[in-house]
Design a protein around this motif. Structure first.
Motif, mmCIF file in Angstrom:
data_model
loop_
_atom_site.group_PDB
_atom_site.id
_atom_site.type_symbol
_atom_site.label_atom_id
_atom_site.label_comp_id
_atom_site.label_asym_id
_atom_site.label_seq_id
_atom_site.Cartn_x
_atom_site.Cartn_y
_atom_site.Cartn_z
ATOM 1 N N GLN A 80 7.927 3.340 -8.134
ATOM 2 C CA GLN A 80 6.366 3.996 -9.160
ATOM 3 C C GLN A 80 6.240 3.063 -10.630
ATOM 4 O O GLN A 80 5.303 3.393 -10.694
ATOM 5 C CB GLN A 80 6.726 5.602 -10.120
ATOM 6 C CG GLN A 80 6.864 6.984 -8.522
ATOM 7 C CD GLN A 80 6.239 7.194 -7.607
ATOM 8 O OE1 GLN A 80 5.201 6.998 -7.904
ATOM 9 N NE2 GLN A 80 6.276 6.970 -6.401
ATOM 10 N N TRP A 112 13.140 5.359 -6.529
ATOM 11 C CA TRP A 112 11.574 6.329 -7.033
ATOM 12 C C TRP A 112 11.588 5.275 -8.347
ATOM 13 O O TRP A 112 10.378 5.104 -8.121
ATOM 14 C CB TRP A 112 12.256 7.860 -7.253
ATOM 15 C CG TRP A 112 11.214 7.990 -7.726
ATOM 16 C CD1 TRP A 112 10.817 8.568 -9.474
ATOM 17 C CD2 TRP A 112 9.520 8.931 -7.475
ATOM 18 N NE1 TRP A 112 9.825 9.241 -9.678
ATOM 19 C CE2 TRP A 112 9.161 9.786 -8.473
ATOM 20 C CE3 TRP A 112 9.778 8.851 -6.199
ATOM 21 C CZ2 TRP A 112 8.017 10.209 -8.489
ATOM 22 C CZ3 TRP A 112 8.448 9.766 -6.003
ATOM 23 C CH2 TRP A 112 7.543 10.674 -7.878
ATOM 24 N N LEU A 141 11.415 7.581 -1.843
ATOM 25 C CA LEU A 141 11.854 8.591 -3.195
ATOM 26 C C LEU A 141 12.853 9.315 -3.605
ATOM 27 O O LEU A 141 13.423 10.097 -4.147
ATOM 28 C CB LEU A 141 11.647 10.277 -2.062
ATOM 29 C CG LEU A 141 9.658 9.964 -1.105
ATOM 30 C CD1 LEU A 141 9.781 11.122 -0.435
ATOM 31 C CD2 LEU A 141 8.614 10.009 -2.761
ATOM 32 N N LYS A 159 5.695 0.734 -10.155
ATOM 33 C CA LYS A 159 5.660 -1.275 -9.574
ATOM 34 C C LYS A 159 4.512 -0.617 -9.121
ATOM 35 O O LYS A 159 2.822 -0.456 -9.726
ATOM 36 C CB LYS A 159 6.391 -1.395 -8.545
ATOM 37 C CG LYS A 159 7.049 -2.469 -8.817
ATOM 38 C CD LYS A 159 7.992 -2.861 -7.803
ATOM 39 C CE LYS A 159 7.653 -4.472 -7.210
ATOM 40 N NZ LYS A 159 8.508 -4.369 -6.114
ATOM 41 N N ILE A 160 4.701 1.241 -8.270
ATOM 42 C CA ILE A 160 2.916 1.126 -8.833
ATOM 43 C C ILE A 160 1.880 1.707 -9.463
ATOM 44 O O ILE A 160 0.843 1.055 -9.724
ATOM 45 C CB ILE A 160 2.891 2.990 -7.658
ATOM 46 C CG1 ILE A 160 3.482 2.747 -5.927
ATOM 47 C CG2 ILE A 160 1.527 3.735 -7.275
ATOM 48 C CD1 ILE A 160 3.897 3.699 -5.861
ATOM 49 N N ASN A 176 3.751 11.913 -15.395
ATOM 50 C CA ASN A 176 4.909 12.041 -14.668
ATOM 51 C C ASN A 176 5.434 11.019 -13.558
ATOM 52 O O ASN A 176 6.193 11.194 -13.175
ATOM 53 C CB ASN A 176 5.336 13.182 -14.401
ATOM 54 C CG ASN A 176 5.531 13.994 -15.943
ATOM 55 O OD1 ASN A 176 5.205 13.240 -17.549
ATOM 56 N ND2 ASN A 176 5.039 15.561 -16.350
ATOM 57 N N PHE A 177 5.154 9.830 -12.789
ATOM 58 C CA PHE A 177 4.951 10.437 -12.240
ATOM 59 C C PHE A 177 6.119 8.585 -11.787
ATOM 60 O O PHE A 177 7.001 8.894 -11.391
ATOM 61 C CB PHE A 177 4.007 9.161 -11.335
ATOM 62 C CG PHE A 177 2.733 10.157 -10.375
ATOM 63 C CD1 PHE A 177 3.497 10.742 -8.768
ATOM 64 C CD2 PHE A 177 1.972 10.413 -10.532
ATOM 65 C CE1 PHE A 177 2.572 12.107 -8.469
ATOM 66 C CE2 PHE A 177 1.255 10.972 -10.131
ATOM 67 C CZ PHE A 177 1.200 11.893 -9.304
#
Lengths: 604, 424
Positions: free
Chosen positions: B284, B280, B276, B286-287, B308-309
């Motif tokens: 994010q 972050w 986080l 990679k996710i 906006n992640f």
């Protein structure tokens, strides 16, 4: 000079592209962890809580319904630019309260800065409109609407039960996967027993949300969303007026009143005294109230009609009589001398027949009856003979529904005890026993144990001339309009119905001219009843009375226990007759009896 | 005699142009996908969103292309140093009169309109390097000439570093590959790569294990070869140098690098350490890419890149949108387009007859490659997060124009490659 360098560069370019593609293949195609993470990132699972079913009385009056309730949730990490002055203004609280709330929040066990945690519970419905208009100003705060249980009459608390948050223990035992932490569940009474019908089915809405948690429309246009299905309404067998009246009569006393409609087994009223106000176990102060109620030395949560086990007392003589008639060891005309040297008795009588013995509750008579019953001469060995007789006796008595749970639709029912040979073998540790050891069961004392519900059911069985339908509190579930199937089944006793006529005649006499004549008699209707006084040396007796009325085509059967109140003819008989009168006529016309009951001085 | 237009259209390398148009177009679609809001449903052409503005930038790029093609090809070689000098001057101006955008003072404002001179420094440096290497009497094996080359790329680097734009400054290291192609010893590149490996190893493995390993390798190599004093001395010196690097890495990481730069390197080594916090971006990113699967979620159907992640979605992390919405197949197409363009530029560079154009071509290829490799490498967690855009894809006017100028000067030179011969 620079041979092969062009190729080195070309190979490097291609190689980097290939490495990227291989790495991408692993994170995109092979590893599905990222897809799950993405879903938990961006998809909000919003539970649509179903409305819990209503509970109505037999006449359609609402007993339990739902009122909306609003909680304020906080996701601490999302709180930005918090204006405490404005917050205090909108939520009508002082800065000191607010500080206290924040301290409480952090002390909570379930507190997590990234998960929604309850900040304020049960915002008043009046303030809600104002709060809803201003909630957008407070980032990180959310309103959650729930429904909570509400009660029209503050009655039948123990029969209805209550609803509260599911416990950790219960949650770990739940294998259905229906419940989540923080869910509400019926904890006792009808709320618990009919939980699966009342709770309904929850729906789930999937929504997109952005990184700030702001909702961004429905996921796949709601294709996989489910709507909540409301719980089914339940029609109780309880007559709310009768119930409230019974609670009024039992106020300040310990004991129970149960009224049953004999032909259907429907429980018209079930009063446990002392009781509590059901509204105490809803809403904001649930926890503190629960502690108060459960620590109360009067045990208001103890549901006496089902859970209190007493010796049956003289009322059992009716059962004894019927068993003896069935076994042929006596006839209606059999006379037995009232020999008070064997066992104490009361009232002026000396040599009664069966009806007279019941009317005057003659103890030596039933001592003799039980001796004939247990020692029928099937064996020359008196021990074996008693054993055979007791086995037979126990079978008959059990067929009235004594000695085991009846199976009412409420949790925590107790079964009582009907002793059988195996019981006495255990009790005497293998040493022989015979009639002279166990004769006190003849008059409903000794080892017998019954719960008040069984006594009411016994009265209903006599009213029905030989059968009972398991007492129940719900006559219709939802749209089916029917109770659970087991509550339509008739259970026959092992006694011929002609002997029930004898019992009914005798009970009529009890009220007409016997122990119950002063307070149980009603003007226009024949009441059949039997008094009982259960011994509690050194404290006063429990006052017990069972009755049904009218004698022909009975509409109501009642059992009343009033603890430590002396003779059954006083407290219990008065209350039982008032309940019958109230139910049959809608009102009582005997203010002096009502005043006597309310005054509660039964021992003078 | 044929008109100029006919000459250009006949000799233009349309393969490159087609690759360019394809990449720019895909970039525009993905920028739209980032800004697309399923609730408001704004058009791709709306000028209030990035995709609409990017469309304006694309239009500007076409004007620039026309200008490049119209200007005489000799202009670029002739004025190479002047252009270079002018851009250096602008870079000097930036810290003085520049405006600050997003923490970096890299912008020169003309009214409400801003440009980043650093984006134009790339083509200017490529021109200057090309001109210098192509000049009469240049010899790569001469130290003095090499030194001047490093000054040429070093000057803009330093000025850009002063703007705190480390990412763009690092791009200029790509010129070392050009020098290598033009005959410089590969020692520098190899040393750089070894240094980088040691650097990363130092961060991942306990220092004392590294010392032990270096010592063991030293002993083995001394025992394996001939036991001449000179050789042993050289090997020992090398080992001491490596240990020196290991010691200095710790110093560099904890004392020289700024906290946000330290975190970027830590995030690369172990992104799960603080998902986080400093992890972050990479987590994010990679996710988002990883959730795309084989075929992706579909155009405009992404969730991670839309809400906006992923930070910097339309600029540095634009590749996440492709990964999420078009899956591995989309990644494959993107890789194919970029690698295809890079190979085509090398092909163009190789067919140039004069050295200036040849060097310039390689400069373009290497700059594009550096951007491509570092940008995509950081989104999938192979490189530390260095904020440089993906050429033609990322949102932004200066970037798009800078890359367009780089590419189309090469195409202009390519059109006239025969003319050059005639001139000589």
């Amino acid at each position: 000079m620079n041979e092969g360098r062009k190729e080195i560069i070309q190979i490097t370019f291609v190689l980097v592209g290939v490495i990227f593609l291989i790495k991408l293949f692993f994170i995109q195609v092979v590893d599905d962890r990222y897809a799950q993470l993405a879903d938990s990132n961006a998809i909000l699972r919003e539970v649509d809580y179903p409305v819990r079913g209503l509970i109505k009385d037999r006449n359609g009056k609402l007993i339990v319904y739902n009122t909306p309730e609003f909680d304020l949730l906080i996701i601490h990490k999302e709180v930005k630019g918090f204006d405490s002055t404005r917050f205090c203004e909108v939520f009508a609280m002082t800065p000191a309260d607010l500080r206290l709330k924040f301290n409480e929040l952090k002390a909570k066990r379930e507190y997590s800065p990234v998960k929604p945690t309850i900040f304020l519970t049960q915002l008043s419905t009046l303030d809600f409109a104002k709060i809803q208009d201003n909630i957008d100003e407070f980032q990180g705060f959310y309103i959650q609407a729930r429904t909570t249980r509400a009660y029209r009459e503050h009655a039948a608390a123990n029969a209805i039960g209550y609803v509260s948050e599911i416990s950790k223990d219960r949650l770990s035992r739940d294998k259905t996967g229906i419940y989540k932490q923080g869910d509400y569940i019926g904890q006792s009474g009808i709320e618990a027993y009919y939980e699966e019908y009342l709770r309904g089915q929850r729906g789930v809405r999937f929504k997109y949300r952005n990184v700030d948690g702001v909702e961004k429309g429905s996921f796949r246009n709601g294709a996989i969303d489910t709507l909540s299905i409301p719980g089914q309404d339940i029609i109780s067998t309880i007559d709310l007026d009768l119930q409230s009246y019974g609670e009024y009569l039992l106020k300040g006393k310990s004991g129970s009143i149960i009224a049953i409609e004999p032909s259907t087994g429907e429980v018209l009223a079930m009063i446990s005294g002392p009781s509590y106000d059901p509204t105490l176990l809803t809403g904001r102060h649930y926890s503190s109230n629960f502690v108060l109620i459960s620590n109360d030395t009067n045990k208001p949560l103890f549901n006496r009609p089902l859970m209190a086990q007493y010796r049956p007392g003289s009322i059992f003589k009716i059962a004894q009589a019927m068993v003896a008639l069935q076994e042929g060891v006596i006839t209606e005309q059999t006379r037995i001398r009232c020999d008070r040297s064997i066992i104490d008795c009361h009232g002026p009588h000396s040599n009664e027949d069966l009806r007279g013995a019941i009317t005057h509750s003659c103890n030596p008579y039933f001592h003799g009856v039980l001796r004939r019953m247990l020692n029928q001469g099937v064996s020359t060995n008196t021990f074996d003979d008693t054993r055979a007789g007791l086995a037979e006796w126990s079978k008959h008595i059990s067929s009235f529904g004594f000695g085991a749970r009846l199976g009412i639709d409420l949790p925590n029912e107790k079964g009582g005890l009907v002793p059988d040979p195996a019981y006495y073998d255990r009790a005497y540790g293998g040493r022989p026993w015979k009639f002279s050891n166990i004769y006190s069961i003849a008059i409903g004392e000794g080892e017998n144990l019954v719960v008040p519900l069984q006594m009411a059911n016994f009265a209903a069985t006599i009213a029905n001339k030989g059968f009972y339908i398991t007492p129940h509190l719900v006559k219709a579930i939802g749209a089916t309009g029917k109770p659970l199937p087991q509550f339509l089944e008739k259970h026959y006793t092992t006694i011929d119905s002609s002997y029930f006529r004898v019992a009914a005649d005798a009970m009529e006499k009890v009220v007409e001219e016997g122990t119950g004549q002063y307070r149980a008699k009603l003007k226009d209707v024949i009441v059949c009843g039997k008094t009982g006084s259960v011994q509690n040396e050194p404290r006063p007796d429990h006052s017990v009375f069972i009755a049904f009325a009218p004698k022909n085509n009975p509409k109501i059967a009642v059992s009343v226990y009033v603890e430590f109140s002396g003779q059954g003819a006083r407290a219990a008989a008065s209350i039982a007759s008032l309940m019958i009168e109230k139910y049959l006529y809608g009102a009582t016309k005997r203010p002096q009896i009502e005043a006597y009951v309310l005054r509660g001085e039964f021992l003078n | 005699m044929m008109s100029r237009e006919e000459v250009i259209s006949d000799k233009m390398d349309w393969v490159t142009v087609a690759l360019y148009i394809a990449i720019v177009f895909l970039g525009l679609l993905n920028i739209y996908a980032v800004t697309y809001d399923r609730e408001s449903d704004i058009s791709i052409f709306n000028l209030t969103i990035n995709s609409g503005r990017q469309l304006l930038f694309i239009a500007g790029a076409f004007v620039i292309i026309m200008a490049i093609l119209i200007i005489d090809m000799r202009f670029y070689e002739t004025f190479a140093y002047i252009i270079y000098g002018l851009v250096l001057f602008l870079l000097l101006l930036v810290p003085i009169i520049g405006k600050e955008v997003g923490g970096n003072k890299a912008w020169l404002g003309i009214g409400s309109f801003g440009v980043q001179p650093s984006e134009f420094a790339k083509f200017a440096t490529a021109l200057a390097v090309g001109k210098y290497i192509g000049s009469v009497g240049f010899r790569m094996d001469r130290i003095r000439n090499q030194a001047i080359l490093f000054v040429l790329i070093g000057a803009p680097m330093v000025l850009i570093l002063l703007q705190k734009d480390t990412g763009t400054a690092l791009v200029f290291t790509a010129f070392t590959v050009v020098f290598f192609r033009e005959g410089m010893s590969p020692f520098l590149i190899i040393a750089g790569i070894i240094g980088a490996i040691i650097f990363v190893l130092t961060l991942m493995v306990n220092q004392y294990y590294l010392y032990t390993a270096v010592g063991m390798i030293l002993v083995i190599s001394i025992l394996m070869g001939r036991k001449k004093l000179k050789r042993i001395a050289l090997l020992t010196l090398g080992a001491i140098a490596i240990c020196g690097i290991i010691i200095s890495v710790d110093y560099v990481v904890s004392d020289v690098l700024k906290p946000h730069q330290q975190n970027r390197i830590k995030a690369l080594i172990n992104p799960d350490a603080d998902p986080l916090g400093f992890g972050w971006n990479v987590t994010q990113s990679k996710i988002a890419i990883g959730s795309g699967g084989l075929l992706g979620k579909g155009f405009l159907q992404g969730t991670q890149t839309k809400f906006n992640f992923v930070p910097e979605q339309s600029t540095d992390f634009i590749f996440c949108t492709i990964g999420e919405e078009h899956g591995w197949v989309g990644s494959l197409v993107t890789m194919a387009l970029f690698v295809g363009l890079l190979l085509r530029i090398i092909f163009l560079a190789e067919r140039q007859k004069n050295r200036f154009a040849h060097v310039y071509g390689y400069s373009v290829a290497c700059i594009f490659f550096f951007h491509f490799a570092v940008n995509i490498g950081m989104t999938i967690g192979l490189f530390p997060v260095i904020g440089i855009p993906l050429p033609f894809f990322s949102y932004g006017g200066s970037g798009l124009w800078g890359f367009t100028i780089l590419l189309f000067i090469l195409l202009k030179l390519d059109v006239h490659r025969m003319q050059v011969l005639q001139r000589i």
